[in-house]
Enzyme design. Structure first.
Site, mmCIF file in Angstrom:
data_model
loop_
_atom_site.group_PDB
_atom_site.id
_atom_site.type_symbol
_atom_site.label_atom_id
_atom_site.label_comp_id
_atom_site.label_asym_id
_atom_site.label_seq_id
_atom_site.Cartn_x
_atom_site.Cartn_y
_atom_site.Cartn_z
ATOM 1 N N GLU A 188 -20.334 32.951 61.200
ATOM 2 C CA GLU A 188 -19.272 34.117 61.023
ATOM 3 C C GLU A 188 -18.737 34.364 62.487
ATOM 4 O O GLU A 188 -17.514 34.593 62.531
ATOM 5 C CB GLU A 188 -19.824 35.335 60.288
ATOM 6 C CG GLU A 188 -20.311 34.840 58.910
ATOM 7 C CD GLU A 188 -21.031 36.084 58.018
ATOM 8 O OE1 GLU A 188 -20.912 37.095 58.891
ATOM 9 O OE2 GLU A 188 -21.316 35.965 57.226
ATOM 10 N N HIS A 205 -16.710 39.342 52.575
ATOM 11 C CA HIS A 205 -18.051 39.612 52.263
ATOM 12 C C HIS A 205 -17.792 39.902 50.788
ATOM 13 O O HIS A 205 -18.599 40.444 50.036
ATOM 14 C CB HIS A 205 -18.506 40.688 53.092
ATOM 15 C CG HIS A 205 -19.004 40.268 54.248
ATOM 16 N ND1 HIS A 205 -18.409 39.974 55.581
ATOM 17 C CD2 HIS A 205 -20.369 40.226 54.622
ATOM 18 C CE1 HIS A 205 -19.050 39.469 56.526
ATOM 19 N NE2 HIS A 205 -20.482 39.787 55.861
#
Length: 203
Positions: free
Chosen positions: A53, A86
């Protein structure tokens, strides 16, 4: 980041039944680490997710944004992609039917806000230092700690002491933020040099 979490870390130390020193010693034990690296969930949360990420949302996106928007705007724009990424947790929660749709949406909105704020911080670190190591370590640490359980502190027997360290941690965080991320400590790097790239370079 550990300074910011001074309150939660103090709470963990106070609540440790065997003492902080014993917990630290046990955490550094080779057998303990051997169990962790065999745990796929632990690897995902503390190694794979932080590395991948931060590589995508900091190391890849920010160098493309800075020449077009400038460093300040890039710090606030790049975390939006990170926060939206997310939203896949909504699908998981709906699939397993753990909560109502309203509760899931509230949780998603909170997580989007929390991850976006965290993304602003790690983007700031990445641009200031020009290195990915800091954001990755911060990401892994935050995944380990989770969001501070402030509600439990208000009912804790040593509430005053823990709240004092919560406030002290926040104060020290802002005092040390710029001195500890001074670019001169880390040398001139490609990301630091982007600060000097004219916006006209974006075509």
């Amino acid at each position: 980041m550990m300074v910011l979490f001074l309150g939660p870390l103090t709470q963990l130390a106070v609540e440790s039944p065997r003492g902080l020193f014993h917990d630290v010693k046990a955490g550094l034990n080779c057998q303990s680490w051997s169990k962790r690296v065999k745990d796929l969930k632990w690897l995902r949360n503390h190694v794979v997710a932080p590395l991948t990420e931060e590589f995508v949302f900091r190391a890849c996106i920010i160098p493309m944004l800075v020449p077009c928007t400038g460093p300040t705007s890039a710090i606030f724009i790049s975390p939006l992609f990170f926060g939206v990424a997310h939203f896949h947790h909504i699908i998981e929660q709906l699939r397993f039917g753990q909560d109502t749709v309203f509760d899931i949406l509230i949780c998603a909105a909170f997580q989007f806000t929390y991850t976006s704020v965290f993304g602003v911080y790690t983007a700031f670190i990445f641009i200031r230092t020009g290195h990915l190591v800091g954001p990755v370590l911060c990401h892994s640490f935050c995944n380990r700690m989770g969001f501070p359980a402030i509600g439990s502190v208000l009912e804790h027997p040593q509430k005053s002491l823990i709240l004092l360290f919560y406030q002290l941690g926040v104060l020290l965080f802002f005092i040390l933020l710029f001195p500890f991320t001074d670019p001169t400590f880390y040398g001139m790097s490609p990301v630091c040099s982007l600060l000097l790239t004219p916006r006209s370079a974006c075509t």
